[in-house]
Scaffold this motif. Structure first.
Motif, short mmCIF file in Angstrom:
data_model
loop_
_atom_site.label_atom_id
_atom_site.label_comp_id
_atom_site.label_asym_id
_atom_site.label_seq_id
_atom_site.Cartn_x
_atom_site.Cartn_y
_atom_site.Cartn_z
N MET A 1 -28.73 77.17 -12.76
CA MET A 1 -29.58 78.29 -12.39
C MET A 1 -30.26 78.88 -13.64
SD MET A 1 -30.23 80.05 -9.45
CE MET A 1 -28.82 79.47 -8.56
N ALA A 2 -29.49 79.16 -14.67
CA ALA A 2 -30.08 79.70 -15.90
C ALA A 2 -31.05 78.70 -16.50
CB ALA A 2 -28.99 80.06 -16.89
N ARG A 3 -30.79 77.44 -16.28
CA ARG A 3 -31.68 76.40 -16.81
C ARG A 3 -33.07 76.52 -16.18
NH1 ARG A 3 -30.33 70.03 -17.48
NH2 ARG A 3 -32.29 69.50 -18.46
N GLU A 4 -33.11 76.88 -14.89
CA GLU A 4 -34.40 77.08 -14.22
C GLU A 4 -35.21 78.17 -14.90
OE1 GLU A 4 -34.69 77.05 -9.84
OE2 GLU A 4 -32.52 76.70 -9.93
N LEU A 5 -34.53 79.24 -15.30
CA LEU A 5 -35.22 80.31 -16.00
C LEU A 5 -35.72 79.81 -17.36
CD1 LEU A 5 -36.10 83.27 -16.18
CD2 LEU A 5 -33.86 83.76 -17.19
N ASP A 6 -34.88 79.07 -18.06
CA ASP A 6 -35.27 78.53 -19.36
C ASP A 6 -36.49 77.61 -19.26
OD1 ASP A 6 -33.23 79.84 -20.67
OD2 ASP A 6 -31.90 78.10 -20.66
N GLU A 7 -36.59 76.88 -18.17
CA GLU A 7 -37.66 75.90 -18.01
C GLU A 7 -38.86 76.42 -17.22
OE1 GLU A 7 -35.61 72.52 -16.34
OE2 GLU A 7 -34.59 72.10 -18.24
N THR A 16 -42.47 81.44 -6.69
CA THR A 16 -41.48 80.80 -7.55
C THR A 16 -40.71 81.84 -8.34
OG1 THR A 16 -42.84 78.81 -7.73
CG2 THR A 16 -41.18 79.14 -9.44
N ARG A 17 -41.42 82.83 -8.87
CA ARG A 17 -40.77 83.88 -9.65
C ARG A 17 -39.80 84.69 -8.80
NH1 ARG A 17 -45.47 86.49 -13.49
NH2 ARG A 17 -46.47 84.54 -14.09
N GLN A 18 -40.25 85.10 -7.62
CA GLN A 18 -39.41 85.91 -6.75
C GLN A 18 -38.19 85.12 -6.27
OE1 GLN A 18 -39.69 89.13 -6.30
NE2 GLN A 18 -37.92 89.26 -4.95
N SER A 19 -38.41 83.89 -5.90
CA SER A 19 -37.32 83.04 -5.43
C SER A 19 -36.26 82.87 -6.53
CB SER A 19 -37.86 81.67 -5.00
OG SER A 19 -36.81 80.79 -4.70
N LEU A 20 -36.69 82.62 -7.73
CA LEU A 20 -35.75 82.44 -8.83
C LEU A 20 -34.98 83.73 -9.08
CD1 LEU A 20 -34.43 80.81 -11.03
CD2 LEU A 20 -36.43 81.28 -12.49
N ALA A 21 -35.65 84.85 -9.10
CA ALA A 21 -34.97 86.14 -9.31
C ALA A 21 -33.90 86.36 -8.24
CB ALA A 21 -35.98 87.28 -9.30
N GLU A 22 -34.23 86.09 -6.99
CA GLU A 22 -33.28 86.28 -5.89
C GLU A 22 -32.08 85.34 -6.03
OE1 GLU A 22 -35.72 85.82 -2.42
OE2 GLU A 22 -36.69 87.78 -2.72
N ARG A 23 -32.34 84.11 -6.43
CA ARG A 23 -31.25 83.15 -6.57
C ARG A 23 -30.37 83.44 -7.78
NH1 ARG A 23 -33.39 78.32 -7.59
NH2 ARG A 23 -35.54 79.03 -7.63
N LEU A 24 -30.91 84.17 -8.75
CA LEU A 24 -30.12 84.52 -9.93
C LEU A 24 -29.16 85.68 -9.68
CD1 LEU A 24 -32.77 84.13 -12.76
CD2 LEU A 24 -30.60 82.91 -12.61
N VAL A 25 -29.39 86.48 -8.65
CA VAL A 25 -28.55 87.66 -8.40
C VAL A 25 -27.07 87.29 -8.31
CG1 VAL A 25 -28.00 89.48 -6.74
CG2 VAL A 25 -30.37 89.09 -7.42
N ALA A 67 -43.86 84.75 -17.52
CA ALA A 67 -43.25 84.49 -16.21
C ALA A 67 -41.74 84.70 -16.29
CB ALA A 67 -43.56 83.08 -15.73
N GLN A 68 -41.12 84.27 -17.37
CA GLN A 68 -39.68 84.46 -17.53
C GLN A 68 -39.34 85.96 -17.63
OE1 GLN A 68 -39.62 81.96 -21.02
NE2 GLN A 68 -38.34 80.43 -19.98
N VAL A 69 -40.15 86.70 -18.36
CA VAL A 69 -39.95 88.14 -18.48
C VAL A 69 -40.11 88.80 -17.11
CG1 VAL A 69 -40.83 90.27 -19.51
CG2 VAL A 69 -40.63 88.20 -20.90
N ASP A 70 -41.10 88.36 -16.35
CA ASP A 70 -41.32 88.90 -15.02
C ASP A 70 -40.10 88.64 -14.13
OD1 ASP A 70 -42.97 90.07 -12.87
OD2 ASP A 70 -42.94 88.02 -12.08
N VAL A 71 -39.54 87.44 -14.19
CA VAL A 71 -38.35 87.12 -13.40
C VAL A 71 -37.20 88.04 -13.80
CG1 VAL A 71 -36.57 85.37 -12.96
CG2 VAL A 71 -38.99 84.75 -12.86
#
Length: 86
Positions: A1-7, A16-25, A67-71
């Protein structure tokens, strides 16, 4: 999961940003549960909370693309919502 943020690419779309943020919770909540000291990084900061927040913010903007900062901002809001409900 953290790798997705890194990449995550700088031009990642809103969905994509919103989905990643939700999955990181749940991931971040599990890390916080295992390491409670992470819940308040500025609790013993010698120069205070505001200085700590500015320093962390500067480091984030230097190390991550927009985009990473936004997430991370979205994730912070989601985590605030979760903790407010608890």
């Amino acid at each position: 999961m953290a790798r997705e943020l890194d990449e995550l690419l700088a031009d990642a779309d809103e969905q994509t940003r919103q989905s990643l943020a939700e999955r990181l919770v749940p991931y971040v909540l599990s890390i916080r549960a295992a390491h409670s000291g992470l819940n308040d990084l500025a609790s013993d900061a010698p120069r205070g909370r505001q200085h700590t927040a500015r320093t962390i913010g500067k480091a984030i903007s230097d190390l991550y693309n927009p985009a990473q900062v936004d997430v991370m901002k979205r994730l912070d809001r989601l985590l605030s919502d979760v903790t407010a409900r608890q």
